[in-house]
Design a protein around this motif. Structure first.
Motif, mmCIF file in Angstrom:
data_model
loop_
_atom_site.group_PDB
_atom_site.id
_atom_site.type_symbol
_atom_site.label_atom_id
_atom_site.label_comp_id
_atom_site.label_asym_id
_atom_site.label_seq_id
_atom_site.Cartn_x
_atom_site.Cartn_y
_atom_site.Cartn_z
ATOM 1 N N THR A 30 30.696 11.154 -22.674
ATOM 2 C CA THR A 30 30.281 9.994 -22.298
ATOM 3 C C THR A 30 31.477 9.070 -22.587
ATOM 4 O OG1 THR A 30 28.128 10.273 -23.183
ATOM 5 C CG2 THR A 30 28.742 8.137 -22.662
ATOM 6 N N LEU A 31 32.160 9.075 -23.715
ATOM 7 C CA LEU A 31 33.143 8.040 -23.796
ATOM 8 C C LEU A 31 34.412 8.586 -22.738
ATOM 9 C CD1 LEU A 31 33.772 6.050 -26.048
ATOM 10 C CD2 LEU A 31 34.981 7.692 -27.164
ATOM 11 N N ALA A 32 34.663 9.763 -22.751
ATOM 12 C CA ALA A 32 35.835 10.035 -21.928
ATOM 13 C C ALA A 32 35.615 9.739 -20.424
ATOM 14 C CB ALA A 32 35.869 11.868 -21.776
ATOM 15 N N PHE A 33 34.559 10.144 -19.981
ATOM 16 C CA PHE A 33 34.013 9.815 -18.519
ATOM 17 C C PHE A 33 33.865 8.129 -18.573
ATOM 18 C CE2 PHE A 33 34.166 14.273 -18.075
ATOM 19 C CZ PHE A 33 34.416 14.275 -16.838
ATOM 20 N N THR A 34 33.645 7.380 -19.326
ATOM 21 C CA THR A 34 33.332 6.032 -19.159
ATOM 22 C C THR A 34 34.775 5.356 -19.120
ATOM 23 O OG1 THR A 34 31.286 5.822 -20.684
ATOM 24 C CG2 THR A 34 32.221 3.707 -20.209
ATOM 25 N N LEU A 35 35.634 6.058 -19.868
ATOM 26 C CA LEU A 35 37.114 5.558 -19.930
ATOM 27 C C LEU A 35 37.622 5.871 -18.710
ATOM 28 C CD1 LEU A 35 38.002 5.951 -23.605
ATOM 29 C CD2 LEU A 35 37.942 3.764 -22.430
ATOM 30 N N LEU A 36 37.526 7.093 -18.312
ATOM 31 C CA LEU A 36 38.049 7.620 -17.105
ATOM 32 C C LEU A 36 37.578 6.925 -15.721
ATOM 33 C CD1 LEU A 36 38.075 11.593 -17.319
ATOM 34 C CD2 LEU A 36 40.212 9.993 -16.870
ATOM 35 N N GLY A 37 36.280 6.808 -15.605
ATOM 36 C CA GLY A 37 35.752 6.014 -14.654
ATOM 37 C C GLY A 37 36.226 4.708 -14.366
ATOM 38 N N SER A 38 36.284 4.073 -15.663
ATOM 39 C CA SER A 38 36.767 2.571 -15.786
ATOM 40 C C SER A 38 38.275 2.634 -15.048
ATOM 41 C CB SER A 38 36.753 1.864 -17.222
ATOM 42 O OG SER A 38 35.550 2.127 -17.619
ATOM 43 N N PHE A 39 38.895 3.485 -15.930
ATOM 44 C CA PHE A 39 40.421 3.499 -15.532
ATOM 45 C C PHE A 39 40.559 3.778 -14.021
ATOM 46 C CE2 PHE A 39 44.336 4.977 -17.471
ATOM 47 C CZ PHE A 39 44.412 4.237 -18.629
ATOM 48 N N TYR A 40 39.740 4.520 -13.495
ATOM 49 C CA TYR A 40 39.944 4.803 -12.029
ATOM 50 C C TYR A 40 39.653 3.418 -11.482
ATOM 51 C CZ TYR A 40 38.697 6.407 -7.137
ATOM 52 O OH TYR A 40 38.527 6.608 -5.874
ATOM 53 N N LEU A 41 38.409 2.844 -11.702
ATOM 54 C CA LEU A 41 38.261 1.737 -10.853
ATOM 55 C C LEU A 41 39.356 0.717 -11.027
ATOM 56 C CD1 LEU A 41 34.309 1.522 -11.652
ATOM 57 C CD2 LEU A 41 35.295 2.095 -9.619
ATOM 58 N N THR A 42 39.658 0.598 -12.341
ATOM 59 C CA THR A 42 40.858 -0.498 -12.503
ATOM 60 C C THR A 42 42.087 -0.172 -11.632
ATOM 61 O OG1 THR A 42 40.164 -0.684 -14.789
ATOM 62 C CG2 THR A 42 42.221 -1.367 -14.317
ATOM 63 N N SER A 43 42.471 1.156 -11.550
ATOM 64 C CA SER A 43 43.552 1.488 -10.804
ATOM 65 C C SER A 43 43.487 1.229 -9.458
ATOM 66 C CB SER A 43 44.043 2.917 -10.923
ATOM 67 O OG SER A 43 43.039 3.774 -10.481
ATOM 68 N N VAL A 44 42.032 1.449 -8.889
ATOM 69 C CA VAL A 44 41.671 1.059 -7.437
ATOM 70 C C VAL A 44 42.131 -0.350 -7.047
ATOM 71 C CG1 VAL A 44 39.783 0.804 -5.900
ATOM 72 C CG2 VAL A 44 40.245 3.174 -7.196
ATOM 73 N N GLN A 45 41.448 -1.059 -8.012
ATOM 74 C CA GLN A 45 41.519 -2.636 -7.924
ATOM 75 C C GLN A 45 43.209 -3.074 -7.831
ATOM 76 O OE1 GLN A 45 38.987 -4.257 -7.021
ATOM 77 N NE2 GLN A 45 37.781 -2.819 -7.125
ATOM 78 N N ALA A 46 43.796 -2.272 -9.003
ATOM 79 C CA ALA A 46 45.161 -2.575 -8.970
ATOM 80 C C ALA A 46 45.955 -2.330 -7.816
ATOM 81 C CB ALA A 46 45.843 -1.754 -10.306
ATOM 82 N N GLU A 47 45.559 -1.157 -7.274
ATOM 83 C CA GLU A 47 46.150 -0.692 -6.114
ATOM 84 C C GLU A 47 46.095 -1.567 -4.700
ATOM 85 O OE1 GLU A 47 46.423 4.113 -6.194
ATOM 86 O OE2 GLU A 47 45.635 3.151 -4.309
ATOM 87 N N LYS A 48 44.656 -1.902 -4.813
ATOM 88 C CA LYS A 48 44.345 -2.942 -3.651
ATOM 89 C C LYS A 48 45.201 -4.213 -3.815
ATOM 90 C CE LYS A 48 39.290 -2.073 -2.796
ATOM 91 N NZ LYS A 48 38.109 -2.755 -3.154
ATOM 92 N N PHE A 49 45.338 -4.697 -5.125
ATOM 93 C CA PHE A 49 46.070 -5.770 -5.243
ATOM 94 C C PHE A 49 47.660 -5.392 -5.021
ATOM 95 C CE2 PHE A 49 48.699 -8.648 -8.133
ATOM 96 C CZ PHE A 49 48.427 -9.787 -7.705
ATOM 97 N N MET A 50 48.197 -4.449 -5.193
ATOM 98 C CA MET A 50 49.603 -3.926 -4.832
ATOM 99 C C MET A 50 49.707 -3.831 -3.401
ATOM 100 S SD MET A 50 51.233 -3.540 -7.800
ATOM 101 C CE MET A 50 50.978 -3.223 -9.588
ATOM 102 N N ASP A 51 48.439 -3.186 -2.915
ATOM 103 C CA ASP A 51 48.798 -3.312 -1.346
ATOM 104 C C ASP A 51 48.910 -4.646 -0.842
ATOM 105 O OD1 ASP A 51 48.924 -0.523 -1.107
ATOM 106 O OD2 ASP A 51 46.526 -0.442 -0.898
ATOM 107 N N TYR A 52 48.079 -5.621 -1.367
ATOM 108 C CA TYR A 52 48.008 -7.067 -0.862
ATOM 109 C C TYR A 52 49.500 -7.633 -1.002
ATOM 110 C CZ TYR A 52 47.137 -12.150 -1.346
ATOM 111 O OH TYR A 52 47.276 -13.200 -1.135
ATOM 112 N N LEU A 53 49.977 -7.296 -2.341
ATOM 113 C CA LEU A 53 51.275 -7.692 -2.302
ATOM 114 C C LEU A 53 52.521 -6.911 -1.413
ATOM 115 C CD1 LEU A 53 51.804 -7.716 -6.321
ATOM 116 C CD2 LEU A 53 51.337 -9.835 -4.494
ATOM 117 N N LYS A 54 52.167 -5.978 -1.384
ATOM 118 C CA LYS A 54 53.103 -5.052 -0.525
ATOM 119 C C LYS A 54 52.979 -5.701 1.044
ATOM 120 C CE LYS A 54 53.893 -0.829 -2.787
ATOM 121 N NZ LYS A 54 53.507 0.717 -2.742
ATOM 122 N N GLY A 55 51.703 -6.220 1.277
ATOM 123 C CA GLY A 55 51.420 -6.559 2.910
ATOM 124 C C GLY A 55 52.278 -7.729 3.031
ATOM 125 N N LYS A 56 52.600 -8.520 1.842
ATOM 126 C CA LYS A 56 53.598 -9.658 2.085
ATOM 127 C C LYS A 56 55.136 -9.280 2.330
ATOM 128 C CE LYS A 56 50.269 -12.746 1.058
ATOM 129 N NZ LYS A 56 50.038 -13.821 1.899
#
Lengths: 292, 222
Positions: A30-56
């Motif tokens: 549970t702990l591992a997959f909660t962290l992994l899942g959160s990590f994945y979601l955070t990285s997806v959001q971070a990637e979206k933000f990076m893409d937004y910056l890169k779009g500029k």
């Protein structure tokens, strides 16, 4: 069907016999997959933000004042033929003065009696070149075009984005990998204990003529149950936290954070697979030991 | 149907048998006797192929110790009923479930399982205890149950390793009577024991392991 139910009952009884270690494994998955899942979601959001910056990301090529219309047209053609450039927009001297007025509130032509601002091309970069080395290579090629006086772009921002992306991936792979390995080890260990608790049953199964796969099956199911339970709790926890966040911060959420149902199914599926694989390794080794 | 040819077995350079030749025909009742540690259990394990001989060959039904693959040994075990001195019962299950568990493991259908278990328990006289937990059974009853588990899958042979080792003389005689009855039905019985009194009471072909070899004995000379 009755055979499957029998195996399932044996699987649950095996988990029941090594209750503490089973609970511990489920908690760790549970702990591992909660962290992994959160990590994945955070990285997806971070990637979206990076893409937004890169779009500029864009370059500006400033032109010499002495160019006529044909020469400007030739430069546009040369730019569009350059690899990595997806489009260009011409900004004339008058356009530049207009932008200056918009940004600083004064007409530079009335202040200085002439327009010192050069004409330029705003250059848009193809997605694969939106990194510091890609943009730098485009810039160096543009600088060589006759009539281009200078090229400017946000070099520091790009370098920063590159570094952050690398760091993000590094942390994700390192931390996520460590968590997965830890979960594998714990499920493996829980199955080792379950096998040692059921040594007598294994021995009886062997003596009456149960096939090796039949002996292994309850343990494999047990591992899958542990993985599934851990994954389901992790998926539930992530959903709960995100749902609460969406409800509480409705106006402040800039990017849609709630993932698709496939994400939750993947968390449960991967955790179940992890349970199965860990148990596969454990049974291969310890059932052989128990039978020898 | 059980044939050992030039069988030798050594464990950690310690010789247990050499040149054992033994043939047991279908439907025979055979005692394996010898002093404690002489290798009775080892011979049993060689016969149900839990151990591989150092040299020589064991053949049982269509299985040969030379050609059998470890992963297909379960097919041999399905044809045998193996009984131990310590019963090897599952303490967390009822009498009935101990049998159905074994039948389930070898692939019986739910209906056949119940039928076979009921028949086996009736045969050993334990049907009235079918729902009892193992802890409530006496030693003799536990051994009866382990015999019921062995016969429930209609084995071609029963290999009993010191089945009366933990039982008093009267209960031991009961167990022997039961095994004799099963043997009369055509099932081969191979019984390892050091209880000579029992052999004299229920005489049958007797093979003694002595000086690393097997020799036939007249049971009345024991």
């Amino acid at each position: 069907m009755s055979r499957f139910l029998f195996l399932l009952r044996e699987a649950f009884s095996g988990l029941g016999r090594a209750k503490l270690s089973a609970v511990f494994s489920i908690v760790m998955v549970t702990l591992a997959f909660t962290l992994l899942g959160s990590f994945y979601l955070t990285s997806v959001q971070a990637e979206k933000f990076m893409d937004y910056l890169k779009g500029k990301v864009e370059l500006e090529a400033f032109l010499s004042d002495s160019l006529d219309a044909q020469q400007t047209h030739d430069i546009r053609s040369a730019l569009l033929a350059t690899k990595g450039i997806s489009g260009v927009t011409y900004v004339s001297k008058d356009d530049a003065a207009g932008i200056f007025k918009e940004e600083f509130g004064q007409d530079i032509r009335s202040v200085l009696d002439f327009n010192p601002l050069p004409a330029s091309f705003r250059i848009f970069v193809a997605d694969r070149y939106k990194n510091s080395s890609g943009v730098a290579s485009i810039a160096s090629r543009i600088e060589k075009i006759s009539g281009v006086e200078s090229v400017k772009y946000r070099k520091i921002l790009l370098t920063l984005i590159d570094r952050r992306v690398k760091l993000l991936y590094g942390v994700m792979v390192g931390f996520g990998g460590a968590l997965v390995l830890l979960s594998i080890f714990l499920v493996y260990n829980s199955m080792r204990l379950a096998i040692s608790h059921k040594k007598r049953i294994i021995e009886t199964m062997k003596l009456v003529g149960a096939s090796r796969s039949f002996v292994r099956m309850p343990f494999l199911l047990g591992g899958m149950i542990e993985g599934f339970a851990g994954g389901a709790i992790a998926a539930g926890a992530i959903y709960g936290v995100l749902h609460a966040a969406v409800v509480l911060m409705q106006d402040n959420i800039l990017i849609d954070v709630m993932p698709r149902p496939e994400f939750f199914a993947s968390v449960v599926g991967l955790a179940t697979l992890l349970g199965l694989l860990s148990t596969l390794f454990a049974t291969r080794r310890y059932i052989k030991e128990a039978l020898s | 149907m059980i044939k050992c040819t030039n069988l030798a077995f050594a464990f950690d350079d310690h010789l247990i048998f050499s040149e054992v030749n033994l043939t047991i025909q279908k439907g025979e009742f055979v005692y394996i006797v010898g002093e404690t540690g002489c290798g009775k259990t080892t011979l049993m394990r060689l016969i149900y192929m839990d151990l591989a001989p150092t040299s020589g060959v064991v053949k049982i039904d269509a299985f040969s110790s030379i050609s059998v693959k470890r992963r297909s040994l379960y097919q041999l075990r399905r044809k045998l009923g193996i009984i131990f001195q310590d019963y090897k019962l599952l303490d967390d299950r009822s009498v009935f479930d101990n049998i159905t568990f074994a039948l389930q493991a070898v692939g019986y259908s739910s209906r056949d399982m119940k039928m076979q278990a009921t028949q086996a328990l009736t045969q050993v006289g334990l049907i009235h205890r079918k729902n009892s937990p193992i802890s409530e059974l006496s030693g003799g009853e536990q051994q009866r149950l382990s015999i019921a588990r062995a016969i429930a899958k209609d084995p071609i042979a029963i290999l009993a390793d010191e089945p009366t080792g933990n039982l008093d003389p009267a209960t031991s005689a009961d167990i022997l009577t039961l095994l004799k009855k099963i043997n009369l039905g055509g099932t081969t019985v191979l019984l390892a024991t050091h209880n000579y009194e029992l052999i004299r009471k229920f005489p049958a072909r007797t093979i003694m392991i002595k000086n690393y070899k097997c020799e036939e004995l007249d049971p009345f000379t024991l």
